[in-house]
Design a protein around this motif. Structure first.
Motif, PDB file in Angstrom:
ATOM      1  N   ASN A  36       0.853  -1.184   0.000  1.00 22.39           N
ATOM      2  CA  ASN A  36       0.000   0.000   0.000  1.00 22.39           C
ATOM      3  C   ASN A  36       0.890   1.235   0.000  1.00 22.39           C
ATOM      4  OD1 ASN A  36      -2.077   1.848   0.253  1.00 22.39           O
ATOM      5  ND2 ASN A  36      -2.414   1.450   2.437  1.00 22.39           N
ATOM      6  N   MET A  38       1.293   5.495  -1.162  1.00 17.42           N
ATOM      7  CA  MET A  38       0.616   6.736  -1.498  1.00 17.42           C
ATOM      8  C   MET A  38       1.536   7.618  -2.321  1.00 17.42           C
ATOM      9  SD  MET A  38      -0.679   9.846   0.928  1.00 17.42           S
ATOM     10  CE  MET A  38       0.877  10.684   0.681  1.00 17.42           C
ATOM     11  N   ILE A  53       2.787   2.933   3.079  1.00 15.17           N
ATOM     12  CA  ILE A  53       1.801   3.035   4.156  1.00 15.17           C
ATOM     13  C   ILE A  53       1.721   1.676   4.835  1.00 15.17           C
ATOM     14  CG2 ILE A  53      -0.579   3.607   4.764  1.00 15.17           C
ATOM     15  CD1 ILE A  53       0.990   5.945   3.567  1.00 15.17           C
ATOM     16  N   ARG A 196       2.045  13.260   5.530  1.00 16.58           N
ATOM     17  CA  ARG A 196       1.976  12.965   4.098  1.00 16.58           C
ATOM     18  C   ARG A 196       2.273  14.207   3.269  1.00 16.58           C
ATOM     19  NH1 ARG A 196      -3.165   8.911   3.205  1.00 16.58           N
ATOM     20  NH2 ARG A 196      -2.832   7.568   5.012  1.00 16.58           N
ATOM     21  N   THR A 224       1.241   5.830   8.219  1.00 13.80           N
ATOM     22  CA  THR A 224       0.016   5.043   8.355  1.00 13.80           C
ATOM     23  C   THR A 224      -1.161   5.827   7.816  1.00 13.80           C
ATOM     24  OG1 THR A 224      -0.650   5.918  10.519  1.00 13.80           O
ATOM     25  CG2 THR A 224       0.943   4.114  10.519  1.00 13.80           C
ATOM     26  N   ASP A 225      -2.277   5.133   7.612  1.00 15.21           N
ATOM     27  CA  ASP A 225      -3.501   5.870   7.318  1.00 15.21           C
ATOM     28  C   ASP A 225      -4.101   6.335   8.639  1.00 15.21           C
ATOM     29  OD1 ASP A 225      -4.974   3.734   8.430  1.00 15.21           O
ATOM     30  OD2 ASP A 225      -5.198   2.758   6.476  1.00 15.21           O
ATOM     31  N   HIS A 226      -5.177   7.112   8.551  1.00 18.83           N
ATOM     32  CA  HIS A 226      -5.722   7.733   9.762  1.00 18.83           C
ATOM     33  C   HIS A 226      -6.338   6.711  10.707  1.00 18.83           C
ATOM     34  CE1 HIS A 226      -4.909  11.804   8.493  1.00 18.83           C
ATOM     35  NE2 HIS A 226      -5.466  11.566   7.318  1.00 18.83           N
ATOM     36  N   THR A 227      -6.770   5.575  10.204  1.00 23.97           N
ATOM     37  CA  THR A 227      -7.365   4.564  11.069  1.00 23.97           C
ATOM     38  C   THR A 227      -6.337   3.897  11.965  1.00 23.97           C
ATOM     39  OG1 THR A 227      -7.122   2.818   9.402  1.00 23.97           O
ATOM     40  CG2 THR A 227      -9.158   4.106   9.342  1.00 23.97           C
TER      41      THR A 227
END
Length: 475
Positions: A36, A38, A53, A196, A224-227
């Motif tokens: 994953n 970005m 990510i 990011r 990481t993503d926001h979750t």
């Protein structure tokens, strides 16, 4: 709007003009290229990098490895930090030479290349001095370790509050990464979640630290993503989190989280001819492209509306002369954002400015560069009272609110300021300002709000948050 005919950019190596670079995560087993990824674009939308990510399990395993690792001895930490500072500023790290790194940061963040260049030196110097800087915060009566001879009679010893320190980094300015280096100097193992918006600086810095001698299980980088973001904070012992007022509200009551919110720096002009101080006022507003938390957001002027209007006019004249240039131009001063993002900032500004008198920027602050990006031009608005709510509106470009101030207003309009420059000869007023708990730093006289020096606290010493004292008595 002012814009010269030609654009002169800094020399850029082939690496900066190459296809998108890979910004791998740094975990306990070395670099990790996630499935994953970005795309990190520049301000025109062109791709610059692919940022890995990582999933939650990667974060959990990384924190567990950091927690079980033993820190380097203090002398080795100091030497490694000093080496890392040199590498960060001068070496090819992670495949990027210094010119390529600075060019990429400027293009993705929209910061003027001169600001990025200066920030490179700030971060390097912070790394080289971190081990000495942290000692400034140690209580005079406390020993640095339990083996100190003073503990045989019983003594206070300065110790860590935990072992793993997490950083949710900001992307508005590379200089924010100068602060968390102090945690490494104190023996913490550090995990950084990069922004990011600008991941190049933390990636380069962590790579330099590892190359300088910190092990893979001493410092980590995990986008990481926001979750997943909250799991980084939940897994660490202590955390440093950057953000807006929402972040301050969310974490303000947590004794294990240090939120870093808006600075809302201010200038107070009393009892002096402000014209002789105009340079420092302009510099406080526009230095760093107006993007830093230590840029002046409000200028309060003793006297009535006419005096405040004169200051606002003078500021507007000076700020209007700044040219609009792409961020990589060596003469650029103002920040650049993608056109849509710039329009959103402009709309927010104009909504916030309702009821204020525009001296500059009343018709908008967006200067379209024609390539998908836009310069954020300066704005100067005048308010009718010192406690107007707009004085707390802080934006990431040179935007300043000017208001009249009287002795009857007192210090209430000056509260909640990271920095307050006060130009006055009233020592009683200065004493009240220094005693005010919500004003972090007070500069008396002709000193810009952005003045800083290694070894002095910014928003208190970070070590005040990271460390504690305990009594040790031994035979």
């Amino acid at each position: 709007m002012p814009r010269p005919a030609g654009v002169v950019t800094e020399p850029v190596s082939e690496a900066a003009a190459a296809p998108p670079v890979h910004l791998d995560a740094f975990g306990p087993n070395g670099p990790y290229r996630a499935r994953n990824r970005m795309t990190v674009p520049d301000v025109t939308g062109a791709p610059l990098a692919e940022l890995s990510i990582v999933p939650p399990l990667f974060v959990q395993r990384g924190i567990a490895a950091l927690r079980s690792a033993d820190p380097l001895p203090p002398e080795q930490r100091a030497e490694a930090l000093e080496r890392a500072g040199r590498l960060f500023a001068t070496a090819t790290v992670g495949g990027l030479d210094p010119d390529s790194y600075r060019h990429l940061v400027s293009r993705c963040s929209g910061l003027p290349i001169s600001v990025v260049r200066a920030a490179t030196g700030i971060v390097a110097e912070a790394a080289q001095q971190a081990s000495a800087t942290v000692l400034q915060a140690r209580p005079q009566a406390a020993a640095g370790q339990w083996r100190d001879p003073s503990t045989r009679a019983g003594a206070a010893v300065w110790t860590r509050r935990g072992n793993v320190f997490a950083v949710h980094a900001a992307g508005n300015h590379p200089g924010v990464h100068a602060l968390w280096l102090e945690a490494l100097a104190l023996g913490y193992r550090v995990i950084v979640r990069p922004s990011r918006r600008e991941p190049f600086t933390p990636h380069r810095l962590v790579a330099a630290l590892r190359e300088a001698g910190f092990a893979d299980d001493h410092v980590a980088l995990t986008a990481t993503d926001h979750t997943v973001a909250d799991s980084v904070i939940a897994g660490a012992d202590l955390s440093l989190v950057y953000g807006g007022d929402d972040v301050v509200r969310k974490y303000g009551g947590h004794n294990t989280v240090l939120p870093q919110g808006p600075g809302r720096a201010k200038i107070l002009l009393t009892g002096a001819d402000w014209r002789t101080h105009l340079d420092v006022i302009v510099d406080s507003v526009a230095d760093e492209g107006g993007t830093a938390c230590i840029n002046a957001t409000a200028v309060l002027v003793e006297g009535g509306a006419a005096e405040a209007a004169a200051v606002a006019d003078a500021l507007a004249d000076r700020l209007a002369a700044i040219p609009s240039l792409p961020p990589q131009d060596r003469d650029a001063v103002l920040p650049v954002q993608p056109l849509a993002a710039a329009r959103a900032v402009e709309a927010y500004l104009l909504r916030s400015a309702r009821g204020a008198t525009a001296h500059l920027g009343g018709d908008g602050i967006v200067d379209d560069l024609g390539d998908g990006s836009a310069v954020l031009r300066p704005a100067v608005f005048r308010l009718d009272r010192a406690d107007a709510p707009q004085t707390g509106v802080e934006l990431g470009f040179p935007c300043v609110w000017v208001a009249p101030w009287t002795r009857a207003d007192g210090i209430a309009p000056l509260r909640e300021s990271l920095v307050l420059t006060v130009i006055t000869d009233d020592e009683q007023l200065v004493e009240r300002l220094v005693d005010e708990p919500t004003i972090s730093n007070v500069y008396v006289g002709d000193h810009p709000t952005y003045w800083m020096r290694p070894g002095l606290p910014h928003d208190r010493y970070l070590a005040e948050f990271l460390m504690r004292t305990k009594t040790v008595l031994r035979d």
